[in-house]
Design an enzyme around this catalytic site. Structure first.
Site, PDB file in Angstrom:
ATOM      1  N   ASP A  63       0.805  -1.231   0.000  1.00  0.00           N
ATOM      2  CA  ASP A  63       0.000   0.000   0.000  1.00  0.00           C
ATOM      3  C   ASP A  63       0.830   1.269   0.000  1.00  0.00           C
ATOM      4  O   ASP A  63       0.406   2.306  -0.491  1.00  0.00           O
ATOM      5  CB  ASP A  63      -0.938   0.020   1.214  1.00  0.00           C
ATOM      6  CG  ASP A  63      -0.167   0.146   2.521  1.00  0.00           C
ATOM      7  OD1 ASP A  63       0.758  -0.661   2.765  1.00  0.00           O
ATOM      8  OD2 ASP A  63      -0.470   1.074   3.301  1.00  0.00           O
ATOM      9  N   TYR A 122      -5.970   0.447   8.627  1.00  0.00           N
ATOM     10  CA  TYR A 122      -7.057   0.787   7.693  1.00  0.00           C
ATOM     11  C   TYR A 122      -8.386   0.390   8.305  1.00  0.00           C
ATOM     12  O   TYR A 122      -9.169  -0.344   7.727  1.00  0.00           O
ATOM     13  CB  TYR A 122      -6.824   0.139   6.316  1.00  0.00           C
ATOM     14  CG  TYR A 122      -5.656   0.771   5.601  1.00  0.00           C
ATOM     15  CD1 TYR A 122      -5.801   2.006   4.965  1.00  0.00           C
ATOM     16  CD2 TYR A 122      -4.402   0.182   5.590  1.00  0.00           C
ATOM     17  CE1 TYR A 122      -4.736   2.622   4.316  1.00  0.00           C
ATOM     18  CE2 TYR A 122      -3.323   0.791   4.949  1.00  0.00           C
ATOM     19  CZ  TYR A 122      -3.499   2.007   4.316  1.00  0.00           C
ATOM     20  OH  TYR A 122      -2.442   2.612   3.686  1.00  0.00           O
ATOM     21  N   ASP A 142       5.495   0.270   3.542  1.00  0.00           N
ATOM     22  CA  ASP A 142       5.705  -0.990   4.258  1.00  0.00           C
ATOM     23  C   ASP A 142       5.449  -2.159   3.304  1.00  0.00           C
ATOM     24  O   ASP A 142       5.298  -1.963   2.111  1.00  0.00           O
ATOM     25  CB  ASP A 142       4.796  -1.056   5.496  1.00  0.00           C
ATOM     26  CG  ASP A 142       3.334  -0.896   5.116  1.00  0.00           C
ATOM     27  OD1 ASP A 142       2.996  -1.035   3.924  1.00  0.00           O
ATOM     28  OD2 ASP A 142       2.521  -0.614   6.008  1.00  0.00           O
ATOM     29  N   GLU A 154       5.654   9.663   3.425  1.00  0.00           N
ATOM     30  CA  GLU A 154       5.332   8.326   2.908  1.00  0.00           C
ATOM     31  C   GLU A 154       4.432   8.428   1.672  1.00  0.00           C
ATOM     32  O   GLU A 154       3.435   9.141   1.690  1.00  0.00           O
ATOM     33  CB  GLU A 154       4.625   7.494   3.990  1.00  0.00           C
ATOM     34  CG  GLU A 154       4.416   6.040   3.583  1.00  0.00           C
ATOM     35  CD  GLU A 154       3.934   5.156   4.737  1.00  0.00           C
ATOM     36  OE1 GLU A 154       3.416   5.695   5.735  1.00  0.00           O
ATOM     37  OE2 GLU A 154       4.084   3.924   4.628  1.00  0.00           O
TER      38      GLU A 154
END
Ligand SMILES: *[C@@H]1O[C@H](CO)[C@@H](O)[C@H](O)[C@H]1NC(C)=O
Ligand SMILES: *[C@@H]1O[C@H](CO)[C@@H](O)[C@H](O)[C@H]1NC(C)=O
Length: 503
Positions: free
Chosen positions: A91, A242, A94, A483
């Site tokens: 995603d 999430y 990571d 990120e």
């Protein structure tokens, strides 16, 4: 990149000839490289925004992989459950495969192609490949009726390490929802993704398209029949990462809206009309992201109202108009905040996801309005024309590409000044080619903490971006700013596809 404006040769004839040549060149190339020399190279940015997805690939990489510092990874995903769950996308920075944002990414990449693929030129096949990399995985994740594999990778085990995906030795638990442990949010979004992608492949690969649509129908029926939030069923695995804070009702409407668009079946239309109030279509009209689909539902369904096909969906258009008015800068009661430098800003981190997804909706709605010769009227006589909506969206894209107080492009590899220390394991650790030996869980920490730039340039990655005062630290530990995520880029692909042909 744009053709030089100085004309070679002198006298009328050579000039005419060169103009003719230039015209010919532009004719062949026009949607891609417009003549104006000023401003951004949107086509270059489009190319990069799609390339980024190759850096996020999990599984066995294909021979045509263009981003060479990545290698095969996570080749045993699903094995402990007796299924093949290799492939799909990580995603963000990571190495977990989170199904909820992956499905949302797929829906938005598909919508980007459906609305703006016409002007992507030679990048269109790459955009389609980026969708297929996700749908091949989503088909695996939904191959067993009544079950959806919604995540691979224990996020605590993963986040405890700073490891390359190629070295991963963390827990690759495969998480499922089923009839007894429902997840209408993630299943509804997965159905939306499969249905949207079926439109992308309709003429390109009819068999694949049919497979996607049939699967979408089945997954939606499961999502609707066994209702619940996956954050209840799988709390430890998905929260706070999430976690579905906003509820699953919006994903049911969203899934039905995409199935209606893809299948034109009357039962989905009736479902939407029957459930509009029950599922709160008019709630939080100015939110759109992996958790909250409301503004997207209203804009998507409004297209049919604006095309004069579906007066029964009028209330969705009223909501969509309300969304547009809430984003207009300088109106009496703006609900969306802007930074002093002009960037849409919402609290909660990774702000760029809101910038790209809201801008995408502005541009999509602007096109729907243009085609029907309409504008939006906001309170006190303020009128929002399609041109104005396009300008607001373009301003956001330009901010991302460098028109901002720091003169910083927030897309890695675009322009001269861009984030060098993005919060991304694969980008920040040495590549397998440069360092073939394993770099274990905690051995990666020194790379995480290093002030050096990342060794691998993740071209096209757009990071979370500056804070509300337009400040940006360019530092790995500031993950909310540094990120990148797949759902920042997915709507940006559509925006750049449009602006690479219309400046
Ligand atoms: C598509 O499906 C049909 C019927 O199942 C099959 O005969 C055909 O070979 C398939 N085409 C491709 C390109 O796979
Ligand atoms: C924004 O970032 C700058 C620089 O890192 C910092 O000084 C400032 O306090 C931050 N502002 C807010 C509101 O977080």
């Amino acid at each position: 990149m744009a053709p030089s404006s100085s004309s070679p040769g002198s006298g009328t004839l050579p000039l005419l000839r060169s103009l003719l040549l230039l015209t010919l060149f532009l004719r062949l190339d026009t949607p891609l490289r417009p003549a104006a020399a000023a401003g951004h190279d949107y086509f270059d940015a489009l190319h990069k925004s799609i390339l980024f997805f190759e850096g996020q690939r999990s599984g066995r990489l294909p021979p045509d992989q263009r981003l060479h510092w990545r290698r095969d990874s996570a080749l045993r995903d699903g094995a402990s459950s007796g299924v093949d769950l290799t492939g799909g996308y990580y995603d963000a920075g990571d190495n977990v495969k989170f199904g909820f944002p992956m499905a949302f990414t797929t829906t938005l990449l598909s919508w980007s192609i459906i609305d703006f693929g016409r002007t992507m030129g030679p990048e269109l096949p790459n955009a389609v490949k980026a969708v297929r990399w996700a749908t091949d995985y989503l088909l695996k994740a939904t191959s067993v009726p009544g079950v959806v594999f919604v995540q691979v990778g224990d996020p605590y085990s993963d986040h405890n390490c700073w490891e390359r995906p190629e070295d991963m030795d963390t827990l690759r638990t495969a998480y499922t929802i089923d009839r007894a442990h429902p997840g209408s949010d993630v299943a509804g979004e997965t159905a939306a993704a499969l249905a949207a992608a079926s439109i992308v492949f309709r003429s390109r690969d009819p068999n694949y398209s049919r497979l996607l649509l049939n699967r979408a129908v089945r997954v939606f029926a499961f999502a609707n029949r066994y209702r619940g939030a996956y954050s209840n069923s799988l709390h430890r695995a998905v929260c706070p990462f999430y976690c579905d804070v906003n509820g699953y009702q919006d994903e049911l409407l969203w899934g039905a809206a995409w199935l209606h668009k893809a299948s034109r079946r009357r039962d989905y239309r009736e479902y939407i009309m029957r459930n509009e109030a029950v599922l709160h279509a008019g709630d939080t009209i100015n939110e759109f992201g992996w958790d909250n689909k409301h503004a997207g539902i209203n804009v998507l369904i409004s297209k049919e109202v604006l095309m004069g096909r579906a007066g029964y969906f009028q209330s969705f258009k009223n909501n969509a108009d309300g969304f547009i008015c809430s984003v207009l800068p300088g109106i009496s009661h703006p609900q969306v905040q802007y930074s002093p430098g002009g960037l849409i800003f919402k609290a909660g981190g990774s702000n760029m996801q809101h910038v790209t997804s809201l801008s995408f909706l502005l541009l999509a709605y602007s096109n729907y309005l243009s085609h029907s010769g309409r504008a939006v009227t906001c309170g006190s006589g303020v009128s929002a024309s399609p041109v104005l909506l396009r300008q607001i969206a373009k301003r956001q894209v330009d901010y991302i590409l460098g028109d901002n107080p720091l003169r910083m492009s927030y897309m890695v590899g675009y322009g001269d000044r861009y984030p060098r220390r993005i919060h991304h394991r694969a980008s920040s650790l040495p590549s397998v080619e440069d360092h073939p030996g394993l770099i274990g869980c905690k051995e990666g920490s020194r790379y995480f903490l290093s002030p050096d730039p990342n060794p691998n340039v993740l071209v096209g990655a757009v990071v979370g971006g500056p804070n509300v005062t337009d400040a940006f630290p360019d530092s790995r530990p500031f993950f909310q700013e540094s990120e990148p995520t797949t759902y920042i880029n997915a709507p940006l692909v559509g925006l750049l596809g449009y602006f690479s042909a219309h400046r």
